[in-house]
Design an enzyme around this catalytic site. Structure first.
Site, PDB file in Angstrom:
ATOM      1  N   GLY A  14       0.798  -1.231   0.000  1.00 38.13           N
ATOM      2  CA  GLY A  14       0.000   0.000   0.000  1.00 38.13           C
ATOM      3  C   GLY A  14       0.824   1.272   0.000  1.00 38.13           C
ATOM      4  N   PRO A 191      14.221  -0.383   8.093  1.00 40.01           N
ATOM      5  CG  PRO A 191      12.024   0.052   8.746  1.00 40.01           C
ATOM      6  CD  PRO A 191      13.413   0.589   8.851  1.00 40.01           C
ATOM      7  CB  THR A 192      14.765   1.454   3.464  1.00 45.66           C
ATOM      8  OG1 THR A 192      13.503   2.088   3.572  1.00 45.66           O
ATOM      9  CG2 THR A 192      15.270   1.583   2.036  1.00 45.66           C
ATOM     10  CB  CYS A 382     -23.395  -0.687 -14.418  1.00 44.16           C
ATOM     11  SG  CYS A 382     -23.382  -2.323 -15.144  1.00 44.16           S
ATOM     12  CG  HIS A 507     -18.836   0.065 -15.751  1.00 47.15           C
ATOM     13  ND1 HIS A 507     -19.101   0.277 -14.423  1.00 47.15           N
ATOM     14  CD2 HIS A 507     -19.410  -1.108 -16.077  1.00 47.15           C
ATOM     15  CE1 HIS A 507     -19.794  -0.736 -13.951  1.00 47.15           C
ATOM     16  NE2 HIS A 507     -20.005  -1.595 -14.928  1.00 47.15           N
ATOM     17  CD  GLU A 509     -17.212   3.289 -13.926  1.00 42.87           C
ATOM     18  OE1 GLU A 509     -18.022   3.787 -14.733  1.00 42.87           O
ATOM     19  OE2 GLU A 509     -17.450   2.226 -13.300  1.00 42.87           O
TER      20      GLU A 509
HETATM   21  N1  GLN Z   1     -25.561  -6.639 -11.341  1.00 42.62           N
HETATM   22  C1  GLN Z   1     -25.889  -5.969 -12.555  1.00 42.62           C
HETATM   23  C2  GLN Z   1     -25.728  -6.877 -13.775  1.00 42.62           C
HETATM   24  O1  GLN Z   1     -25.076  -7.866 -13.728  1.00 42.62           O
HETATM   25  C3  GLN Z   1     -25.072  -4.705 -12.710  1.00 42.62           C
HETATM   26  C4  GLN Z   1     -23.606  -4.951 -12.863  1.00 42.62           C
HETATM   27  C5  GLN Z   1     -22.788  -3.720 -12.630  1.00 42.62           C
HETATM   28  O2  GLN Z   1     -23.277  -2.743 -12.064  1.00 42.62           O
HETATM   29  N2  GLN Z   1     -21.530  -3.757 -12.992  1.00 42.62           N
HETATM   30  O3  GLN Z   1     -26.263  -6.566 -14.819  1.00 42.62           O
END
Ligand code: GLN
Length: 539
Positions: A14, A191-192, A382, A507, A509
């Site tokens: 992390g 540690p390094t 989605c 999506h 994003e």
């Molecule tokens: N669960 C929903 C589907 O399978 C939406 C999937 C999602 O939001 N990625 O269609």
């Protein structure tokens, strides 16, 4: 000839290896080099697609439909690249390939072993990008921490790489942590030292040691640590905790990472140009207003589960000069309508991102109903689009109990359902993954955002808008703003008589960039800002 940079991690996980790798990609790209970032993960899952978001954060989807580690999102956002299936490999995938070959008799009766068979498979996969796109540089991040049992074959493979392609073509960067002991006001290098020693025991002498530190190391400490690590002080790079991840490339460049890498790889190239990036960072850090966005989901306890969504909101914020305050709302708390109204009353915008399973669904539907009736900007992604359709069917069309068959198999009104014609698979089909075409309808908010008739967006879902209810929903006002032309699947819905209520089956994003916000996110934030300005004294 392609040169290779390997980034390993030590001391703790992390530390931001992914951000460091992405930053280095950006820096080298700005020097005129063609760069590819990739990640090799030592765990045994074939890919992160089946993992609980609580364990592993979001699953990042590439254009070609690979379900990958979230670090690939950083790589794409920083270097503006489009990565592929070969950009993320797990130990599981490596072992599977070797074992399948063994079953097919591919080893001619030989004994199959970690060295050389697994390491050879790793090396083969590490070089795939070289064959695919002939970059100048491939930056490979090795997941996990040096010293882990499961990462040993990967460390061995990258050790061998140097002998395979020559020392001047291989650069090893090791990222560690320098803890700060407050009481003693001291930075601790031990540690390094231990971690670098461990790496050297495995046969790798790092060219560069990058240290995460809260405070600058003094000259004496620098010299002492560099000597212990077998490197020059110019190859000891400090990686300070930044105000934002987008500041990291600027800081690392200031510390001399670009020159250190070019020296290690005997590269002659132009100086780093991060002027545009620096302007973007300045804009990000000097917003003109602040807006409050309620993110309603079921994995809100781990913010990494929605990493690309939050980054895309930030990108929309950068464009609109707005600081984005994300209010993490556990959807289950909203299951009660009154509680939902109370919890969401200060939101300037509501976003319902993707998700699977039935937990918190009624709460999400209440959030969509609240956004619709109070004309609060709403963005459904989605599952968030499916929720928007269910809410509209129930509360506008009057289909009581309308639902998705993912949630209620016996619903009388399955407005979201598995499509029988989708690959001919009715039950338990595979996910629809990767990029698909979407025709954007003229005169819609989506068209206004995209300014294009056809767009390509990435998918990761199984259920679809049920076309059996399309006419009824349209007659009740729901706007079908985007369609996949090949299969006639609904990709975008919009709610009428509302400033901005948009749901997308894909999506968006995954394609947003800090200096080029995805158009729907950009316009969503524009509307959120307008809403916030108009309701200043709401809270
Ligand atoms: N669960 C929903 C589907 O399978 C939406 C999937 C999602 O939001 N990625 O269609």
């Amino acid at each position: 000839m392609t040169k290779y940079i390997f980034i390993t991690g030590g001391v703790v996980s992390g530390l931001g290896k992914g951000i460091a790798a992405a930053s280095l990609g950006l820096i080298l790209k700005s020097r005129g080099l063609k760069v590819v970032n990739q990640k090799f993960d030592p765990y045994l899952n074939i890919d992160p697609g089946t993992m609980n978001p609580y364990q592993h954060g979001e699953v990042f989807v590439t254009d070609d439909g690979a379900e990958t580690d979230l670090d690939l999102g950083h790589y794409e956002r920083f270097t503006d690249a489009t990565l592929s299936k070969s950009s993320n490999t797990t130990a599981g995938r490596v072992y599977l390939a070797v074992l399948n070959k063994e079953r097919e008799g591919g080893f001619n009766g030989g004994t199959v072993q970690v060295i050389p068979n697994i390491t050879e498979e790793i090396l083969y996969r590490m070089k795939l990008a070289e064959k695919e796109s002939h970059p100048d540089i491939i930056i490979t991040e090795i997941g996990g921490t040096v010293g882990d049992i499961e990462s040993l074959p990967f460390i061995e493979a990258i050790r061998q790489m140097k002998y395979d392609i020559g020392e001047e073509n291989c650069c090893y960067i090791h990222l560690t942590l320098i803890p700060y002991i407050k009481k003693a006001d001291e930075l601790k290098t031990k540690p390094t030292q231990h971690s670098v020693k461990e790496l050297q025991e495995l046969g790798i002498k790092p060219n560069i040691v990058m240290v995460r530190t809260e405070k600058p190391l003094g000259n004496t400490t620098r010299e002492k640590l560099a000597a212990f690590c077998n490197i020059g002080t110019e190859d000891l790079i400090q990686n300070f905790t930044a105000r934002s991840i987008y500041e990291v490339p600027l800081q690392l460049e200031k510390e001399g990472i670009g020159d250190a890498v070019c020296k290690a790889l005997s590269l002659k190239c132009a100086p780093t140009h991060l002027e545009d990036w620096a302007k973007m960072v300045w804009r990000y850090e000097n917003p003109k207003q602040s807006v409050n966005i309620a993110l309603v989901g079921k994995y809100v306890g781990l913010h990494d589960a929605y990493l690309s969504v939050v980054e895309s909101l930030v990108h929309g914020g950068i464009f609109n000069e707005a600081d984005i305050a994300v209010d993490w709302v556990d959807a289950e708390i909203l299951n009660d309508k009154k509680a939902a109204e109370e919890r969401l009353k200060n939101a300037d915008g509501i976003i319902v991102p993707g998700g699977f399973g039935d937990r918190g669904i009624e709460g999400m539907i209440n959030a969509a109903a609240f956004a619709r009736s109070h004309k609060i900007p709403y963005f459904g992604i989605c599952l968030g689009m499916q929720i928007m359709v269910i809410e509209y069917a129930r509360n506008v069309l009057g289909l009581k109990g309308a639902n998705s068959t993912e949630i209620d198999k016996k619903t009388q009104y399955p407005v979201i359902d598995l499509m029988p014609d989708q690959n001919g698979v009715i039950l338990g089909g595979t996910l629809r993954l990767g990029k698909y075409k979407c025709a954007v309808m003229p005169g819609t908010l989506s068209e206004k955002a995209y300014k294009e008739k056809t767009v390509w967006e990435r998918h990761r879902h199984r259920y679809e808008f049920n076309n059996k209810f399309r006419e009824e929903l349209k007659n009740a006002g729901l706007i079908i703003a985007g369609i996949n032309p090949e299969r006639d699947l609904v990709e975008i819905c919009e709610v009428p008589d509302h400033p901005w209520m948009v749901g997308v089956q894909f999506h968006p994003e995954f394609k947003s960039r800090p200096n080029r916000a995805q158009p729907l996110f950009r316009d969503f934030i524009t509307e959120v800002c307008a809403y916030a300005a108009a309701h200043k004294n709401k809270g």
